[in-house]
Design a protein around this motif. Structure first.
Motif, PDB file in Angstrom:
ATOM      1  N   PHE A 181       0.821  -1.203   0.033  1.00  0.00           N
ATOM      2  CA  PHE A 181       0.004  -0.102   0.097  1.00  0.00           C
ATOM      3  C   PHE A 181       0.860   1.205  -0.161  1.00  0.00           C
ATOM      4  CE2 PHE A 181      -2.930  -3.157   1.858  1.00  0.00           C
ATOM      5  CZ  PHE A 181      -4.015  -2.678   1.308  1.00  0.00           C
ATOM      6  N   ALA A 182       0.441   2.270  -0.805  1.00  0.00           N
ATOM      7  CA  ALA A 182       1.189   3.548  -0.765  1.00  0.00           C
ATOM      8  C   ALA A 182       0.225   4.470   0.335  1.00  0.00           C
ATOM      9  CB  ALA A 182       0.880   4.484  -2.192  1.00  0.00           C
ATOM     10  N   PRO A 183       0.546   5.643   0.604  1.00  0.00           N
ATOM     11  CA  PRO A 183       0.094   6.282   1.785  1.00  0.00           C
ATOM     12  C   PRO A 183      -1.429   6.625   1.370  1.00  0.00           C
ATOM     13  CG  PRO A 183       2.058   7.042   1.776  1.00  0.00           C
ATOM     14  CD  PRO A 183       1.887   6.204   0.204  1.00  0.00           C
TER      15      PRO A 183
ATOM     16  N   ALA B 265      -2.696   1.455  -8.277  1.00  0.00           N
ATOM     17  CA  ALA B 265      -3.934   1.252  -8.544  1.00  0.00           C
ATOM     18  C   ALA B 265      -4.597   0.983  -7.362  1.00  0.00           C
ATOM     19  CB  ALA B 265      -4.167   0.125  -9.398  1.00  0.00           C
ATOM     20  N   THR B 266      -6.145   1.173  -7.231  1.00  0.00           N
ATOM     21  CA  THR B 266      -7.039   0.747  -6.227  1.00  0.00           C
ATOM     22  C   THR B 266      -7.180  -0.806  -6.302  1.00  0.00           C
ATOM     23  OG1 THR B 266      -9.305   0.707  -7.332  1.00  0.00           O
ATOM     24  CG2 THR B 266      -8.305   2.903  -6.667  1.00  0.00           C
ATOM     25  N   PRO B 267      -7.414  -1.392  -4.969  1.00  0.00           N
ATOM     26  CA  PRO B 267      -7.547  -2.688  -5.098  1.00  0.00           C
ATOM     27  C   PRO B 267      -8.643  -3.292  -5.984  1.00  0.00           C
ATOM     28  CG  PRO B 267      -7.512  -2.027  -2.747  1.00  0.00           C
ATOM     29  CD  PRO B 267      -7.370  -0.844  -3.715  1.00  0.00           C
TER      30      PRO B 267
ATOM     31  N   ARG C 145      -6.656  -1.860   9.143  1.00  0.00           N
ATOM     32  CA  ARG C 145      -5.667  -2.241  10.038  1.00  0.00           C
ATOM     33  C   ARG C 145      -4.370  -1.340   9.923  1.00  0.00           C
ATOM     34  NH1 ARG C 145      -6.795  -7.694   9.079  1.00  0.00           N
ATOM     35  NH2 ARG C 145      -4.990  -8.100   8.086  1.00  0.00           N
ATOM     36  N   LEU C 146      -4.050  -1.101   8.801  1.00  0.00           N
ATOM     37  CA  LEU C 146      -2.751  -0.249   8.521  1.00  0.00           C
ATOM     38  C   LEU C 146      -3.131   1.214   8.614  1.00  0.00           C
ATOM     39  CD1 LEU C 146      -1.182  -2.407   5.405  1.00  0.00           C
ATOM     40  CD2 LEU C 146      -0.249  -1.925   8.077  1.00  0.00           C
ATOM     41  N   SER C 147      -4.353   1.481   8.995  1.00  0.00           N
ATOM     42  CA  SER C 147      -4.691   2.799   9.185  1.00  0.00           C
ATOM     43  C   SER C 147      -4.573   3.759   7.897  1.00  0.00           C
ATOM     44  CB  SER C 147      -4.027   3.864  10.339  1.00  0.00           C
ATOM     45  OG  SER C 147      -4.421   3.016  11.575  1.00  0.00           O
ATOM     46  N   LEU C 148      -4.850   3.273   6.684  1.00  0.00           N
ATOM     47  CA  LEU C 148      -4.930   3.755   5.450  1.00  0.00           C
ATOM     48  C   LEU C 148      -6.307   4.189   5.103  1.00  0.00           C
ATOM     49  CD1 LEU C 148      -2.052   1.693   3.801  1.00  0.00           C
ATOM     50  CD2 LEU C 148      -1.888   4.054   4.682  1.00  0.00           C
ATOM     51  N   PRO C 149      -6.200   5.309   3.996  1.00  0.00           N
ATOM     52  CA  PRO C 149      -7.880   5.543   3.598  1.00  0.00           C
ATOM     53  C   PRO C 149      -8.285   4.684   2.666  1.00  0.00           C
ATOM     54  CG  PRO C 149      -6.010   7.047   2.707  1.00  0.00           C
ATOM     55  CD  PRO C 149      -5.138   6.161   3.921  1.00  0.00           C
ATOM     56  N   VAL C 150      -9.655   4.805   2.127  1.00  0.00           N
ATOM     57  CA  VAL C 150     -10.233   4.149   1.216  1.00  0.00           C
ATOM     58  C   VAL C 150      -9.907   4.933   0.123  1.00  0.00           C
ATOM     59  CG1 VAL C 150     -12.413   3.405   0.273  1.00  0.00           C
ATOM     60  CG2 VAL C 150     -12.106   3.280   2.712  1.00  0.00           C
ATOM     61  N   PRO C 151      -8.966   4.465  -0.995  1.00  0.00           N
ATOM     62  CA  PRO C 151      -8.737   4.980  -1.978  1.00  0.00           C
ATOM     63  C   PRO C 151      -9.890   5.503  -3.037  1.00  0.00           C
ATOM     64  CG  PRO C 151      -8.034   2.645  -2.322  1.00  0.00           C
ATOM     65  CD  PRO C 151      -8.702   3.101  -0.923  1.00  0.00           C
ATOM     66  N   ALA C 152      -9.986   6.593  -3.646  1.00  0.00           N
ATOM     67  CA  ALA C 152     -10.860   6.883  -4.728  1.00  0.00           C
ATOM     68  C   ALA C 152     -10.548   6.187  -6.035  1.00  0.00           C
ATOM     69  CB  ALA C 152     -11.005   8.388  -4.664  1.00  0.00           C
ATOM     70  N   ARG C 153     -11.414   5.836  -6.829  1.00  0.00           N
ATOM     71  CA  ARG C 153     -11.200   5.343  -7.942  1.00  0.00           C
ATOM     72  C   ARG C 153     -10.412   6.739  -9.044  1.00  0.00           C
ATOM     73  NH1 ARG C 153     -12.475   0.864 -11.874  1.00  0.00           N
ATOM     74  NH2 ARG C 153     -13.234   0.083 -10.010  1.00  0.00           N
ATOM     75  N   THR C 154      -9.208   6.505  -9.257  1.00  0.00           N
ATOM     76  CA  THR C 154      -8.700   7.603  -9.977  1.00  0.00           C
ATOM     77  C   THR C 154      -7.876   6.909 -11.214  1.00  0.00           C
ATOM     78  OG1 THR C 154      -6.649   7.596  -8.558  1.00  0.00           O
ATOM     79  CG2 THR C 154      -8.607   9.078  -8.337  1.00  0.00           C
ATOM     80  N   PRO C 155      -7.329   7.525 -12.312  1.00  0.00           N
ATOM     81  CA  PRO C 155      -6.478   6.774 -13.195  1.00  0.00           C
ATOM     82  C   PRO C 155      -5.216   6.231 -12.560  1.00  0.00           C
ATOM     83  CG  PRO C 155      -7.372   8.931 -14.084  1.00  0.00           C
ATOM     84  CD  PRO C 155      -7.674   8.710 -12.772  1.00  0.00           C
TER      85      PRO C 155
ATOM     86  N   ALA D 283     -13.643 -16.581  -6.014  1.00  0.00           N
ATOM     87  CA  ALA D 283     -12.949 -16.305  -4.624  1.00  0.00           C
ATOM     88  C   ALA D 283     -12.531 -14.916  -4.526  1.00  0.00           C
ATOM     89  CB  ALA D 283     -11.834 -17.362  -4.405  1.00  0.00           C
ATOM     90  N   GLY D 284     -12.798 -14.186  -5.911  1.00  0.00           N
ATOM     91  CA  GLY D 284     -11.910 -12.831  -5.939  1.00  0.00           C
ATOM     92  C   GLY D 284     -12.581 -11.776  -4.925  1.00  0.00           C
ATOM     93  N   HIS D 285     -13.870 -11.920  -4.825  1.00  0.00           N
ATOM     94  CA  HIS D 285     -14.457 -10.978  -3.612  1.00  0.00           C
ATOM     95  C   HIS D 285     -14.088 -11.330  -2.315  1.00  0.00           C
ATOM     96  CE1 HIS D 285     -17.333 -14.277  -3.173  1.00  0.00           C
ATOM     97  NE2 HIS D 285     -17.800 -13.887  -2.384  1.00  0.00           N
ATOM     98  N   HIS D 286     -13.597 -12.618  -1.962  1.00  0.00           N
ATOM     99  CA  HIS D 286     -13.221 -12.753  -0.525  1.00  0.00           C
ATOM    100  C   HIS D 286     -11.841 -12.087  -0.470  1.00  0.00           C
ATOM    101  CE1 HIS D 286     -16.531 -15.412   0.394  1.00  0.00           C
ATOM    102  NE2 HIS D 286     -16.042 -16.180  -0.596  1.00  0.00           N
ATOM    103  N   GLU D 287     -10.884 -12.273  -1.392  1.00  0.00           N
ATOM    104  CA  GLU D 287      -9.551 -11.876  -1.097  1.00  0.00           C
ATOM    105  C   GLU D 287      -9.749 -10.237  -1.092  1.00  0.00           C
ATOM    106  OE1 GLU D 287      -5.173 -11.723  -3.703  1.00  0.00           O
ATOM    107  OE2 GLU D 287      -6.656 -13.096  -4.180  1.00  0.00           O
ATOM    108  N   LEU D 288     -10.545  -9.656  -2.150  1.00  0.00           N
ATOM    109  CA  LEU D 288     -10.711  -8.142  -1.915  1.00  0.00           C
ATOM    110  C   LEU D 288     -11.202  -7.561  -0.622  1.00  0.00           C
ATOM    111  CD1 LEU D 288     -10.381  -5.814  -4.017  1.00  0.00           C
ATOM    112  CD2 LEU D 288     -12.721  -5.984  -4.346  1.00  0.00           C
ATOM    113  N   ALA D 289     -12.118  -8.449   0.073  1.00  0.00           N
ATOM    114  CA  ALA D 289     -12.414  -8.110   1.324  1.00  0.00           C
ATOM    115  C   ALA D 289     -11.212  -8.048   2.309  1.00  0.00           C
ATOM    116  CB  ALA D 289     -13.551  -8.933   1.719  1.00  0.00           C
ATOM    117  N   ALA D 290     -10.357  -9.113   2.056  1.00  0.00           N
ATOM    118  CA  ALA D 290      -9.163  -9.336   3.360  1.00  0.00           C
ATOM    119  C   ALA D 290      -8.191  -8.193   2.916  1.00  0.00           C
ATOM    120  CB  ALA D 290      -8.690 -10.577   2.998  1.00  0.00           C
ATOM    121  N   VAL D 291      -8.307  -7.770   1.680  1.00  0.00           N
ATOM    122  CA  VAL D 291      -7.440  -6.664   1.318  1.00  0.00           C
ATOM    123  C   VAL D 291      -7.724  -5.326   2.021  1.00  0.00           C
ATOM    124  CG1 VAL D 291      -6.374  -5.088  -0.412  1.00  0.00           C
ATOM    125  CG2 VAL D 291      -6.460  -7.564  -0.855  1.00  0.00           C
ATOM    126  N   HIS D 292      -8.976  -4.905   1.984  1.00  0.00           N
ATOM    127  CA  HIS D 292      -9.547  -3.768   2.726  1.00  0.00           C
ATOM    128  C   HIS D 292      -9.522  -3.831   3.877  1.00  0.00           C
ATOM    129  CE1 HIS D 292     -10.577  -1.240  -0.688  1.00  0.00           C
ATOM    130  NE2 HIS D 292     -11.039  -2.396  -1.244  1.00  0.00           N
TER     131      HIS D 292
END
Length: 366
Positions: free
Chosen positions: A242-244, A317-319, A345-355, A331-340
């Motif tokens: 993750f980037a900041p 890129a966003t997850p 837990r890393l106290s990082l923001p929800v990224p907006a969809r940007t290019p 199983a893709g949605h299970h992995e994506l849920a684990a990523v978020h």
């Protein structure tokens, strides 16, 4: 734009401006400026083009909905001609209703394409003048939505979902270019793409790298949280780094456009934890080198060093964008849920969809 009104003017047409005035379609009238044209002449000078509207729909695996028709061999996106006086978005909704029996609205445009008069695939008798074609976003359909499709008695003979890389083999070349460009625009999230004969006038990083032009590597194994069992063979480790701003590092092979998560050691990190693993059993089919576990690590990047592998571009890129460029199966949605969950837990923001942003060769430090 030429002057079209009959309002009195004070400018005079001189001998110097009269040739320009006559070339624009007017008579030499000293009472009008040199660019004046009659409404009839101006209307006759404008290009006449067809207008069309199609809808891009994907399934939960990122494949594109195509339909087979009874009047040509190649496949098409749902859609068709815009009728006289009809808005393009209204035409998209009408065509989806007539062709697939689906009610809906499609306000979001993915691409607008200018198709030249000389484009192949049009019979001479059509006198094809060129076309402006609008591509609308039909969203991602669940299996239940697909099962609800009702085909008409004629014209549409079937539907199916196709891997993006297979579109050039299934569609007319221009249709395939347009569809891939629209799909990249949807993933990119930067707004409607302007195309000329299916090619973006302002290519994004995804366009420049040719993402989705080759088949995505399937990762259809089951998802399991936590560290991988020691007794199972490890087939490759990768990291959600993750980037900041909450986006993650993604690698794109320049030769193929294939997207991959990086190694967990792609840069200095903090807070690294085992996120989970994919498991592909030997009896699941597929290449033997995919059987086993594929562990995933989550961590926060503190820097990305200078590029050591010029064959791969490094993007943020966003997850969700990573998932859309990957073939992860059910199983893709299970992995994506684990990523978020790891991002939180890393106290990082929800990224907006940007290019998607390509990182510089010299790297970055946060």
């Amino acid at each position: 734009m030429p002057q079209l009104t009959d309002e009195a003017v004070t400018d005079e047409v001189t001998e110097a401006t009269a040739p320009v005035h006559r070339a624009a379609g007017g008579e030499h009238d000293p009472g009008r400026p040199g660019t004046w044209m009659t409404p009839e002449a101006y209307g006759a000078s404008r290009a006449a083009l067809w207008t069309g509207a199609v809808v891009l729909v994907t399934d939960t695996d990122g494949r594109v909905l195509l339909q087979s028709v009874d009047y040509r061999e190649d496949r098409l996106l749902p859609g068709g001609a815009v009728d006289a006086g009809e808005a393009p978005s209204g035409a998209a909704a009408r065509e989806m209703r007539e062709e697939l029996g689906v009610e809906g609205r499609y306000p979001r445009g993915l691409a607008v394409d200018w198709i030249p008069a000389g484009a192949p695939g049009f019979a001479p008798g059509m006198r094809f003048p060129g076309e402006i074609l609008h591509v609308y976003d039909g969203g991602t359909w669940s299996p239940e939505q697909t099962a609800a499709v009702r085909l008409p008695a004629q014209e549409i003979t079937g539907i199916g979902f196709a891997e993006p890389a297979d579109l050039p083999a299934l569609m007319d070349a221009g249709d395939a270019r347009r569809t891939l460009s629209a799909l990249r625009a949807r993933v990119n999230g930067g707004g409607t793409a302007l195309l000329e004969d299916g090619r973006p006038t302002a290519p994004t990083a995804l366009d420049r790298l040719g993402v989705l032009r080759t088949r995505r590597v399937p990762h259809h194994g089951t998802w399991h949280p936590g560290p991988a069992p020691a007794h199972l063979p490890v087939r490759g480790r990768s990291g959600w780094l993750f980037a900041p701003d909450g986006r993650v590092l993604l690698l794109i092979a320049r030769a193929t456009g294939a997207a991959h998560l990086p190694s967990p050691t792609a840069g200095p990190t903090t807070g690294a934890v085992p996120l989970g693993y994919r498991y592909t059993a030997p009896d699941a089919g597929g290449p033997p080198d995919r059987h086993g576990v594929h562990p995933r690590t989550a961590a926060r990047l503190t820097a990305v060093g200078p590029a050591a592998d010029p064959a791969r571009a490094r993007l943020l890129a966003t997850p969700e964008q990573v998932r859309e460029l990957s073939d992860w199966g059910p199983a893709g949605h299970h992995e994506l849920a684990a990523v978020h969950a790891a991002r939180a837990r890393l106290s990082l923001p929800v990224p907006a969809r940007t290019p998607l942003t390509e990182l510089p060769q010299e790297g970055v430090r946060w």
